[in-house]
Scaffold this active site. Structure first.
Site, mmCIF file in Angstrom:
data_model
loop_
_atom_site.group_PDB
_atom_site.id
_atom_site.type_symbol
_atom_site.label_atom_id
_atom_site.label_comp_id
_atom_site.label_asym_id
_atom_site.label_seq_id
_atom_site.Cartn_x
_atom_site.Cartn_y
_atom_site.Cartn_z
ATOM 1 C CE LYS A 58 48.781 37.976 44.646
ATOM 2 N NZ LYS A 58 49.565 37.734 45.854
ATOM 3 C CE1 TYR A 91 45.302 39.289 44.452
ATOM 4 C CE2 TYR A 91 44.378 38.214 42.504
ATOM 5 C CZ TYR A 91 45.086 38.147 43.693
ATOM 6 O OH TYR A 91 45.590 36.938 44.120
ATOM 7 C CB SER A 104 47.232 34.543 40.997
ATOM 8 O OG SER A 104 45.978 34.306 40.401
HETATM 9 P P1 NAD Z 1 43.550 35.613 52.778
HETATM 10 O O1 NAD Z 1 42.992 36.983 52.671
HETATM 11 O O2 NAD Z 1 42.776 34.583 53.488
HETATM 12 O O3 NAD Z 1 45.007 35.674 53.451
HETATM 13 C C1 NAD Z 1 45.855 36.790 53.313
HETATM 14 C C2 NAD Z 1 46.309 37.180 54.717
HETATM 15 O O4 NAD Z 1 47.204 38.306 54.606
HETATM 16 C C3 NAD Z 1 45.154 37.624 55.620
HETATM 17 O O5 NAD Z 1 45.237 36.931 56.855
HETATM 18 C C4 NAD Z 1 45.366 39.122 55.810
HETATM 19 O O6 NAD Z 1 44.947 39.554 57.087
HETATM 20 C C5 NAD Z 1 46.869 39.249 55.604
HETATM 21 N N1 NAD Z 1 47.319 40.551 55.097
HETATM 22 C C6 NAD Z 1 46.828 41.254 54.049
HETATM 23 N N2 NAD Z 1 47.521 42.395 53.894
HETATM 24 C C7 NAD Z 1 48.493 42.395 54.843
HETATM 25 C C8 NAD Z 1 49.523 43.324 55.194
HETATM 26 N N3 NAD Z 1 49.671 44.464 54.557
HETATM 27 N N4 NAD Z 1 50.335 42.992 56.216
HETATM 28 C C9 NAD Z 1 50.177 41.848 56.909
HETATM 29 N N5 NAD Z 1 49.218 40.958 56.634
HETATM 30 C C10 NAD Z 1 48.380 41.233 55.604
HETATM 31 O O7 NAD Z 1 43.910 35.125 51.290
HETATM 32 P P2 NAD Z 1 44.353 33.703 50.765
HETATM 33 O O8 NAD Z 1 43.266 33.179 49.912
HETATM 34 O O9 NAD Z 1 44.876 32.886 51.869
HETATM 35 O O10 NAD Z 1 45.526 34.137 49.795
HETATM 36 C C11 NAD Z 1 46.872 34.134 50.193
HETATM 37 C C12 NAD Z 1 47.724 34.673 49.060
HETATM 38 O O11 NAD Z 1 47.539 33.854 47.914
HETATM 39 C C13 NAD Z 1 47.371 36.091 48.632
HETATM 40 O O12 NAD Z 1 48.561 36.773 48.314
HETATM 41 C C14 NAD Z 1 46.530 35.882 47.403
HETATM 42 O O13 NAD Z 1 46.591 36.969 46.527
HETATM 43 C C15 NAD Z 1 47.175 34.656 46.805
HETATM 44 N N6 NAD Z 1 46.280 33.885 45.939
HETATM 45 C C16 NAD Z 1 45.051 33.510 46.417
HETATM 46 C C17 NAD Z 1 44.180 32.799 45.593
HETATM 47 C C18 NAD Z 1 42.796 32.427 46.064
HETATM 48 O O14 NAD Z 1 41.943 32.179 45.220
HETATM 49 N N7 NAD Z 1 42.534 32.344 47.359
HETATM 50 C C19 NAD Z 1 44.583 32.476 44.290
HETATM 51 C C20 NAD Z 1 45.839 32.859 43.856
HETATM 52 C C21 NAD Z 1 46.678 33.566 44.692
HETATM 53 C C1 WQD Z 2 35.092 30.600 39.167
HETATM 54 C C2 WQD Z 2 34.010 30.387 38.102
HETATM 55 C C3 WQD Z 2 32.873 32.417 37.517
HETATM 56 C C4 WQD Z 2 31.008 33.033 41.439
HETATM 57 C C5 WQD Z 2 39.418 34.334 41.040
HETATM 58 C C6 WQD Z 2 40.414 35.432 40.777
HETATM 59 C C7 WQD Z 2 41.775 34.845 40.572
HETATM 60 C C8 WQD Z 2 42.153 33.915 41.736
HETATM 61 C C9 WQD Z 2 41.092 32.923 42.051
HETATM 62 C C10 WQD Z 2 43.446 35.076 43.355
HETATM 63 C C11 WQD Z 2 33.989 31.490 37.055
HETATM 64 C C12 WQD Z 2 31.930 31.437 38.179
HETATM 65 C C13 WQD Z 2 31.738 32.525 40.383
HETATM 66 C C14 WQD Z 2 29.588 33.010 41.352
HETATM 67 C C15 WQD Z 2 29.754 31.981 39.191
HETATM 68 N N1 WQD Z 2 42.337 34.645 42.946
HETATM 69 N N2 WQD Z 2 31.121 32.018 39.275
HETATM 70 N N3 WQD Z 2 29.021 32.481 40.232
HETATM 71 O O1 WQD Z 2 37.309 34.118 38.732
HETATM 72 O O2 WQD Z 2 38.441 31.898 38.293
HETATM 73 O O3 WQD Z 2 39.401 33.457 39.916
HETATM 74 O O4 WQD Z 2 39.834 33.584 42.197
HETATM 75 O O5 WQD Z 2 44.474 35.113 42.763
HETATM 76 O O6 WQD Z 2 42.657 35.915 40.457
HETATM 77 O O7 WQD Z 2 40.021 36.154 39.617
HETATM 78 O O8 WQD Z 2 37.325 32.306 40.497
HETATM 79 O O9 WQD Z 2 35.673 31.408 42.071
HETATM 80 O O10 WQD Z 2 35.428 33.782 41.270
HETATM 81 O O11 WQD Z 2 34.990 31.914 39.700
HETATM 82 O O12 WQD Z 2 29.195 31.522 38.211
HETATM 83 O O13 WQD Z 2 28.870 33.483 42.260
HETATM 84 O O14 WQD Z 2 32.739 30.445 38.754
HETATM 85 O O15 WQD Z 2 32.245 33.117 36.490
HETATM 86 O O16 WQD Z 2 33.633 30.874 35.831
HETATM 87 P P1 WQD Z 2 38.069 32.987 39.231
HETATM 88 P P2 WQD Z 2 35.824 32.379 40.979
#
Ligand code: NAD
Ligand code: WQD
Length: 337
Positions: free
Chosen positions: A153, A149, A124
């Site tokens: 990562k 979190y 991330s």
């Molecule tokens: P998500 O929660 O939709 O998907 C994660 C999946 O992993 C879920 O289906 C959950 O049931 C499963 N899971 C969690 N813990 C588990 C375990 N111990 N064993 C087996 N399965 C497990 O999340 P997502 O948005 O699809 O994110 C996927 C990956 O990408 C995550 O690692 C997340 O941290 C990373 N990521 C997400 C974002 C975002 O904003 N969505 C941004 C950056 C990184």
């Molecule tokens: C985006 C912008 C908020 C909600 C998060 C995690 C990051 C990654 C992606 C997994 C910001 C603003 C948000 C609301 C708002 N996840 N906001 N009102 O914070 O960039 O990233 O998700 O890895 O680790 O921290 O994403 O969508 O929460 O926020 O004003 O109700 O929207 O302040 O500027 P963020 P976000």
């Protein structure tokens, strides 16, 4: 190739499984269903016209992993499984370290024991902390994360790098996602958060559908053009395709590689609201609220490395991202329920 996808029924995982099946890979998914629904499997199979194997299995369960890996000789693992709620991680850090870190270490040991030493990891942009430079290149130093979190990562990137350094048979691709939004263009798959959404786009779509009264905008006094936070939103289908390109790199024995997956363009909260209104035709009432703890002003990528080395570039813009998020939400007001 035969690909093990952990967390493959989740938001990004399920979109990636669609792309993998579409180009003919065999897929084995494990997911403990802690944040996903079993019916996602049927939807993915319906969209692609292809079947895949699914095991309800936790990455912390070594016996369960061994059973899956005994039954399937996999060439590569794409590792999405993890917990991702920032606020919850502050309240329950050990839950996050146990699930994300202990789980991944367990997974790496199981993969290694089965001689699969290829992994693509969901990292991330959060590992950059408050970034030292904008746009953020992969050379930008990792920073102080503001929550467990984020640290999970950052630590996992280190663990994966150390694993590769100790054993050069490993190929490891760390993909640093910026802000994934959007949904499958079919409107049948998308993000389905539990409870009150933490992230901007699901909150906006729930306001649009009438589930929430108005959006709270977290701060309008940042040093950005309109004072609201600026992020690099990326369409989940583009992100999924990035994993296909990473797989190509793995199959050429790339060693350890790190890539940003973003568009390279930042949008403020108010710009996202405006684009969403245009794409959906629905007005989004909002109120300016105090800043959210841990937020930074601006975060967007320099995605040049992924284009140059992987041949990957995001194709969808903010309009398509908003259009597809709304298409998913309006066709499924209660998500997968
Ligand atoms: P998500 O929660 O939709 O998907 C994660 C999946 O992993 C879920 O289906 C959950 O049931 C499963 N899971 C969690 N813990 C588990 C375990 N111990 N064993 C087996 N399965 C497990 O999340 P997502 O948005 O699809 O994110 C996927 C990956 O990408 C995550 O690692 C997340 O941290 C990373 N990521 C997400 C974002 C975002 O904003 N969505 C941004 C950056 C990184
Ligand atoms: C985006 C912008 C908020 C909600 C998060 C995690 C990051 C990654 C992606 C997994 C910001 C603003 C948000 C609301 C708002 N996840 N906001 N009102 O914070 O960039 O990233 O998700 O890895 O680790 O921290 O994403 O969508 O929460 O926020 O004003 O109700 O929207 O302040 O500027 P963020 P976000």
């Amino acid at each position: 190739m035969k690909i093990l996808v952990t967390g493959g029924l989740g938001y990004i995982g399920s979109h990636t499984v669609v792309e993998l099946l579409n180009i003919g890979h065999e897929v084995v998914v494990i997911d403990n269903l802690s944040n996903s629904k079993p019916k996602v499997k049927d939807i993915v199979e319906d969209i692609t016209g292809r079947k895949f194997d699914f095991y309800e299995c936790d990455i912390r369960d070594r016996e369960g992993l061994d059973k899956v890996l005994d039954a399937h000789k996999v060439d590569c693992c794409i590792h999405f499984a993890g917990l991702k709620a920032v606020g919850e991680s502050v309240r329950e850090p050990l839950k996050y370290y146990e699930n994300n870190i202990a789980g991944t270490v367990n997974l790496l040991k199981a993969l290694s024991a089965h001689n699969c030493k290829n992994i693509i990891f969901s990292s991330s942009a959060t590992v950059y902390g408050d970034p030292a430079e904008i746009p953020i290149t992969e050379e930008c130093p990792k920073g102080q994360c503001t929550n467990p979190y984020g640290w999970s990562k950052s630590m996992l990137e280190q663990i994966l790098s150390d694993t590769r350094n100790a054993d050069k048979e490993w190929n490891v691709v760390l993909l640093r996602y910026f802000n994934p939004i959007g949904a499958h263009p079919s409107g049948r798959m998308g993000e389905d958060p539990n409870g009150i959404p933490n992230n901007l786009m699901p909150y906006i779509t729930q306001v649009a559908i009438g589930k929430r009264e108005k959006l709270g905008v977290f701060g309008n006094d940042y040093d950005t053009p309109d004072g609201t936070g600026v992020r690099d939103y990326i369409h989940v289908v583009d992100l999924a395709k990035g994993h296909i390109k990473a797989l190509d790199a793995i199959s050429k024995n790339c060693g350890l590689e790190v890539y940003n997956l973003g568009t390279g363009r930042g949008y403020s909260v108010l710009e996202v609201v405006q684009n969403f209104e245009k794409a959906s035709g629905v007005k989004i009432p909002y109120e300016i609220m105090p800043r959210r703890a841990g937020d930074i002003a601006t975060c967007y990528s320099d995605p040049a490395k992924a284009e140059e080395k992987l041949g990957w570039k995001a194709e969808f813009g903010i309009f398509e991202m908003c259009r597809d998020s709304w298409n998913w939400q309006s066709k499924n007001p209660n998500g997968y329920e």
